[in-house]
Design an enzyme around this catalytic site. Structure first.
Site, PDB file in Angstrom:
ATOM      1  N   HIS A 122       0.866  -1.188   0.000  1.00  0.00           N
ATOM      2  CA  HIS A 122       0.000   0.000   0.000  1.00  0.00           C
ATOM      3  C   HIS A 122       0.901   1.236   0.000  1.00  0.00           C
ATOM      4  CE1 HIS A 122      -2.870   2.877   1.826  1.00  0.00           C
ATOM      5  NE2 HIS A 122      -3.829   2.052   1.466  1.00  0.00           N
ATOM      6  N   ASP A 199       2.861  -5.270   7.873  1.00  0.00           N
ATOM      7  CA  ASP A 199       1.680  -4.412   7.755  1.00  0.00           C
ATOM      8  C   ASP A 199       0.462  -5.322   7.890  1.00  0.00           C
ATOM      9  OD1 ASP A 199      -0.511  -2.985   6.988  1.00  0.00           O
ATOM     10  OD2 ASP A 199       0.385  -2.120   5.189  1.00  0.00           O
ATOM     11  N   GLN A 202      -4.610  -5.671   6.731  1.00  0.00           N
ATOM     12  CA  GLN A 202      -5.599  -6.563   6.113  1.00  0.00           C
ATOM     13  C   GLN A 202      -5.521  -7.994   6.650  1.00  0.00           C
ATOM     14  OE1 GLN A 202      -7.946  -5.393   4.307  1.00  0.00           O
ATOM     15  NE2 GLN A 202      -7.148  -3.442   3.585  1.00  0.00           N
ATOM     16  N   LYS A 225     -10.508  -0.959  10.444  1.00  0.00           N
ATOM     17  CA  LYS A 225     -10.638  -2.116   9.543  1.00  0.00           C
ATOM     18  C   LYS A 225     -10.976  -3.394  10.317  1.00  0.00           C
ATOM     19  CE  LYS A 225      -7.321  -0.348   6.133  1.00  0.00           C
ATOM     20  NZ  LYS A 225      -8.150   0.114   5.014  1.00  0.00           N
ATOM     21  N   CYS A 363      -4.659   2.610  -3.783  1.00  0.00           N
ATOM     22  CA  CYS A 363      -3.430   3.058  -3.092  1.00  0.00           C
ATOM     23  C   CYS A 363      -2.297   2.063  -3.308  1.00  0.00           C
ATOM     24  CB  CYS A 363      -3.675   3.253  -1.600  1.00  0.00           C
ATOM     25  SG  CYS A 363      -4.827   4.553  -1.245  1.00  0.00           S
TER      26      CYS A 363
HETATM   27  N1  PLP Z   1      -1.803  -0.959   4.537  1.00  0.00           N
HETATM   28  C1  PLP Z   1      -2.743  -1.711   3.943  1.00  0.00           C
HETATM   29  C2  PLP Z   1      -2.388  -3.099   3.486  1.00  0.00           C
HETATM   30  C3  PLP Z   1      -4.022  -1.200   3.768  1.00  0.00           C
HETATM   31  O1  PLP Z   1      -4.960  -1.944   3.180  1.00  0.00           O
HETATM   32  C4  PLP Z   1      -4.314   0.115   4.233  1.00  0.00           C
HETATM   33  C5  PLP Z   1      -5.645   0.715   4.010  1.00  0.00           C
HETATM   34  O2  PLP Z   1      -6.346   0.372   3.095  1.00  0.00           O
HETATM   35  C6  PLP Z   1      -3.309   0.836   4.853  1.00  0.00           C
HETATM   36  C7  PLP Z   1      -2.058   0.269   4.991  1.00  0.00           C
HETATM   37  C8  PLP Z   1      -3.554   2.213   5.390  1.00  0.00           C
HETATM   38  O3  PLP Z   1      -4.469   2.164   6.441  1.00  0.00           O
HETATM   39  P1  PLP Z   1      -5.052   3.490   7.110  1.00  0.00           P
HETATM   40  O4  PLP Z   1      -5.598   4.321   5.978  1.00  0.00           O
HETATM   41  O5  PLP Z   1      -6.121   2.995   8.028  1.00  0.00           O
HETATM   42  O6  PLP Z   1      -3.943   4.169   7.811  1.00  0.00           O
END
Ligand code: PLP
Length: 404
Positions: A122, A199, A202, A225, A363
């Site tokens: 991401h 990370d 998900q 999430k 993203c």
């Molecule tokens: N990393 C992953 C794999 C994500 O799916 C997301 C959000 O979609 C993020 C990071 C960023 O999360 P946040 O916008 O809640 O900070």
């Protein structure tokens, strides 16, 4: 398996209509809906406890502090961290990643050091490292993947060398749904003396995640999430690393003593929590973690994997369907394009049928480039998604397809 209809009754929003049609909410990878108990936790705290934490001698402040610190302990046990000193509250995954990039970067990275990312990260696990590259002159290396959306572990092994300091990897891709073998990858990183960051944005909502069993050095996730409120997130960090890292922001709460000559900092984890924390958010997040734990993360995973398998099987029957991400280990996310239809048009037309999906680059523009597309459509599932919703979604796709 839990009872799906009683679970759905816990989420009032799921019974609303959009455009006079029942809502089919398939944008859970972006954010999940909230069960009544989470919304009630927020209301209860504002109605009957609210006071600033850590500073007050009065009753309410102590009660609010107790709830806030109990939430930290709840996160610790949820992730099976060794100590609650290893649980730092942030605004979300993005802030957690920026904290690590800034603070770990200050303490551990020098010009010429290498940080390894993967092609499916991401943007929030790419851009902070690029900002650090500007400041520190580090080098970023990228693990490629095969056409099924699985990381190339041989290429990964070859990227690791004596200059590698840190590897940052999505546990589950927010686009492809691939579950990456982070335990194995962490062991490979450690074998060459590097640290490993997961990370978990998900993964934490979908199956049990145990930081000791993964043997990772950092793990980050977002409350919103995992059925919790927006604006609260978590950084797990191995205590001996957090000890060596400088504060990310300065202010109240994170200091031991301040004078104009010199300031000393609070112990962990408070050193990383400048300012009034979102103590209502942490309490509500703990409720959300209780909620998923009570249902059972194994049961949630089993339900969502079955739905994902079913959805992909049904979608593949539609002419012109291109599915992205067919990894053997795959979770709750299906990305796709329908030949001849722009994903934005697809999303807009499905929306008129009451079906909420996500479209665009998700993203993850480097991943889009790897797949040779500008964008994709994506349906993502949650613990409350039903087979009937998947059927409605596939029927909707077929209807849209026939319009073109
Ligand atoms: N990393 C992953 C794999 C994500 O799916 C997301 C959000 O979609 C993020 C990071 C960023 O999360 P946040 O916008 O809640 O900070």
């Amino acid at each position: 398996m839990y009872d799906l209809s009683s679970v759905r009754a816990d989420f009032p929003i799921l019974s609303r209509e959009v455009y006079k049609r029942p809502l089919v909410y398939l944008d859970n990878a972006a954010t999940t809906q909230k069960p009544r108990c989470v919304v009630e936790a927020i209301a209860e705290e504002y109605y009957s406890v609210n006071a600033n934490v850590h500073r007050g001698v009065h009753f309410l402040s102590q009660q609010a502090t107790d709830l806030h610190e109990a939430a930290r302990e709840r996160v610790r046990s949820f992730l099976n961290a060794r100590s609650s000193a290893e649980i730092v509250f942030t605004r979300g995954t993005t802030e957690s990643l920026n904290l690590v990039a800034f603070s770990y970067g200050e303490a551990f990275l020098r010009e010429g050091d290498e940080v390894v990312l993967t092609v499916m990260e991401h943007h929030s696990n790419i851009v902070p490292w690029q900002l650090l590259r500007e400041r520190k002159g580090i080098r970023l290396r990228v693990v490629p993947m095969n056409d099924a959306g699985e990381l190339d572990l041989e290429a990964y092994r070859n990227l690791l060398n004596e200059r590698t300091r840190l590897v940052c990897c999505a546990h589950v891709s927010n686009v492809l749904g691939t579950v990456n073998p982070v335990r194995e990858m962490a062991a490979m990183a450690h074998a060459c003396g590097a640290h490993f960051l997961v990370d978990g944005a998900q993964s934490v909502p979908h199956f049990p995640v145990d930081v000791q069993s993964l043997d990772c050095d950092f793990l980050v996730f977002s409350g919103h999430k995992v059925y919790g409120p927006t604006g609260i997130g978590v950084l797990y960090g191995r205590e001996e690393l957090l000890e060596q890292m400088p504060p990310y922001q300065g202010g109240g709460e994170m200091i031991a003593r301040v004078s104009f000559e010199r300031t000393t900092f609070e112990r962990l984890p408070f050193k990383f929590e400048a300012g009034t924390p979102d103590y209502v958010g942490t309490h509500a997040l703990a409720r959300a973690l209780d909620y998923v734990s009570d249902l059972g993360l194994d049961a949630i995973q089993c339900h969502e994997r079955e739905l994902t398998r079913y959805a992909m099987e049904q979608m593949a029957l539609l002419p012109g369907m291109q599915l992205y991400g067919t990894a053997r280990e795959k979770d709750a996310v299906v990305a796709f394009n329908l030949e001849g239809i722009h994903p934005l048009d697809l999303g807009t037309l499905l929306d008129r049928l009451g079906i909420a999906i996500r479209t665009g680059h998700h993203c993850a523009q480097p991943l889009m480039e790897r797949c040779g597309v500008e964008g994709m459509a994506r349906a993502s599932f949650a613990l409350y998604t039903t087979r009937a919703e998947v059927d409605a979604f596939v029927a909707g796709l077929d209807r849209v397809r026939k319009m073109f």
